[in-house]
Design an enzyme around this catalytic site. Structure first.
Site, short mmCIF file in Angstrom:
data_model
loop_
_atom_site.label_atom_id
_atom_site.label_comp_id
_atom_site.label_asym_id
_atom_site.label_seq_id
_atom_site.Cartn_x
_atom_site.Cartn_y
_atom_site.Cartn_z
CD1 TRP A 106 -2.12 -2.31 1.62
CD2 TRP A 106 -3.09 -1.48 -0.13
NE1 TRP A 106 -2.98 -3.08 1.12
CE2 TRP A 106 -3.60 -2.42 -0.04
CE3 TRP A 106 -3.13 -0.56 -1.40
CZ2 TRP A 106 -4.51 -2.99 -0.86
CZ3 TRP A 106 -4.19 -0.88 -2.18
CH2 TRP A 106 -5.12 -2.05 -1.83
CG ASP A 175 -3.23 3.94 4.12
OD1 ASP A 175 -4.07 3.84 4.66
OD2 ASP A 175 -2.91 3.34 3.27
CE LYS A 199 -8.56 -2.19 4.13
NZ LYS A 199 -8.80 -3.39 3.51
N1 PLP Z 1 -4.40 1.69 2.26
C1 PLP Z 1 -4.27 0.41 2.90
C2 PLP Z 1 -3.67 -0.02 4.03
C3 PLP Z 1 -5.34 -0.74 2.46
O1 PLP Z 1 -5.43 -1.99 3.16
C4 PLP Z 1 -6.18 -0.59 1.46
C5 PLP Z 1 -7.04 -1.49 0.78
O2 PLP Z 1 -7.03 -2.80 1.17
C6 PLP Z 1 -6.01 0.58 0.70
C7 PLP Z 1 -5.07 1.62 1.11
C8 PLP Z 1 -6.82 0.88 -0.59
O3 PLP Z 1 -8.09 1.21 -0.02
P1 PLP Z 1 -9.23 1.22 -1.55
O4 PLP Z 1 -9.62 -0.13 -1.80
O5 PLP Z 1 -10.40 1.68 -0.54
O6 PLP Z 1 -8.76 2.30 -2.43
#
Ligand code: PLP
Length: 368
Positions: A106, A175, A199
């Site tokens: 991520w 994040d 989550k």
């Molecule tokens: N950041 C983290 C830590 C994630 O686990 C995820 C998705 O699982 C994301 C960002 C991306 O999220 P989205 O699918 O809502 O764009």
């Protein structure tokens, strides 16, 4: 036929507290006696305004968010924020550069996206596997950077920070999508925190952004208006239609966390649940293997292989089949890493984790 109980260990969208689902079900058709559903409610109505402000004030209370921070409820997911963060913050300083700590899928994606809008400096040599956090004393931080970015819990690899990175005064961005509200956080140490809801705090569709007020207003011209923090913050997240139902569900989840004694209590339970699984892994004499350094093993997402270090494919298949027969789902690891992953978000109970622990012990006895 009666439905057998299911335990959802999926990584997200993930398990929600049963009481939240029941309340949402009860209120689905007729919210608060209004004769309509939240799904049908105008985002500009007084009733939705109450939902929005209740959700924000619960969040402020749970995280003790200082008054000089704005809270926004946006669309576009965590991935939307991979773009919105640089679009809004990389222009904070003249050089238009940002430091990224890349410890998993991520943060890697976020760094790649930021490259479109400015200079990105990954502060450490590229890791050959995402199983550790490079020692902070080796980070090559740039004092001229507009911000330092990291992902506090890498959902795919199961790498979680147990500390707040020190940035020597440079704005810190995190994040927190997959460990948001799983533990207390000192918001004042951050310039910006964002988290997708699906989550730990609700369902897909809404992303929380908490940003210090003085960082707003440095947006690049090419920023889409819906991602412009100045526009969204000054419109109280109502510049355009917000995800009303997802915000309502988040409000219910926050209320549930509040009624269960808040983030410190969540942390205690999360430590307990994850220890149960890590203890079995550690005492299995190599039958279960977690590749992540002990110092940064995630309490939220526990990745492990079965049978041997690189995983015994046949045994892993058997493990998943057996788990499914016991009603345990969502245990398959992310397709990019394989193996297993048990996600133990706030709504996963100690009893749920115990059931998995028992299954893992039994499977070990049978197949070691
Ligand atoms: N950041 C983290 C830590 C994630 O686990 C995820 C998705 O699982 C994301 C960002 C991306 O999220 P989205 O699918 O809502 O764009």
């Amino acid at each position: 036929m009666e439905q057998k109980p299911i335990i959802n260990f999926g990584a997200g969208p993930a398990k929600l507290p049963q009481s939240v689902l029941c309340q949402a079900q009860k209120e689905l058709v007729n919210y608060g006696g209004l004769g309509i559903s939240v799904l049908e409610m105008s985002h500009r109505s007084a009733d939705f305004s109450k939902i929005l402000s209740k959700t924000e004030s619960l969040l402020r209370e749970l995280l003790n968010i200082p008054d000089n921070y704005k809270v926004m409820f946006l669309q576009g997911g965590g991935s939307g924020q991979f773009s919105a963060v640089p679009l809004n913050l990389i222009g904070l300083k003249e050089d238009k550069c940002a430091d990224y700590i890349v410890t998993g899928t991520w943060s890697e994606k976020a760094a790649k996206e930021a490259e479109k809008y400015g200079k990105v400096n990954v502060v450490h040599p590229k890791l050959d596997s995402y199983t550790k956090i490079p020692e902070p004393c080796t980070w090559n931080l740039n004092p001229a950077a507009s911000y330092v970015y990291y992902c506090s819990n890498e959902t795919v690899h199961g790498v979680e920070y147990n500390f707040v990175p020190e940035t020597n005064g440079v704005v810190l961005v995190s994040d927190m999508s997959s460990n948001f509200l799983s533990r207390p956080v000192d918001v004042s140490k951050y310039g910006l925190i964002f988290a997708g809801a699906q989550k730990n705090v609700g369902c897909a569709g809404v992303t929380v952004v908490i940003v210090r007020e003085d960082l707003i207003g440095h947006t690049l011209n090419e920023c889409p208006v819906v991602f412009d923090y100045k526009v969204q913050a000054s419109n109280n997240s109502l510049y355009n239609t917000p995800p009303v139902f997802s915000i309502y569900i988040m409000g219910l989840v926050l209320e549930w966390i509040h009624n269960n004694s808040g983030t410190a209590a969540m942390e205690t339970l999360n430590k307990k649940k994850s220890s149960m699984i890590y203890d079995i892994i550690s005492s299995s004499s190599g039958f279960y293997v977690c590749p992540v350094d002990e110092a940064c093993r995630s309490r939220m997402n526990v990745p492990f292989r079965v049978g041997k270090k690189e995983g015994d494919e046949a045994l892993e298949k058997k493990f998943l089949e057996g788990a499914s027969q016991c009603g345990m789902i969502g245990l398959k690891g992310h397709r990019s890493v394989g193996g297993m992953r048990a996600s133990l978000y706030n709504a996963v109970t100690v009893e749920d984790a115990e059931a998995l622990a028992t299954y893992m012990k039994d499977f070990l006895k049978e197949h070691q």
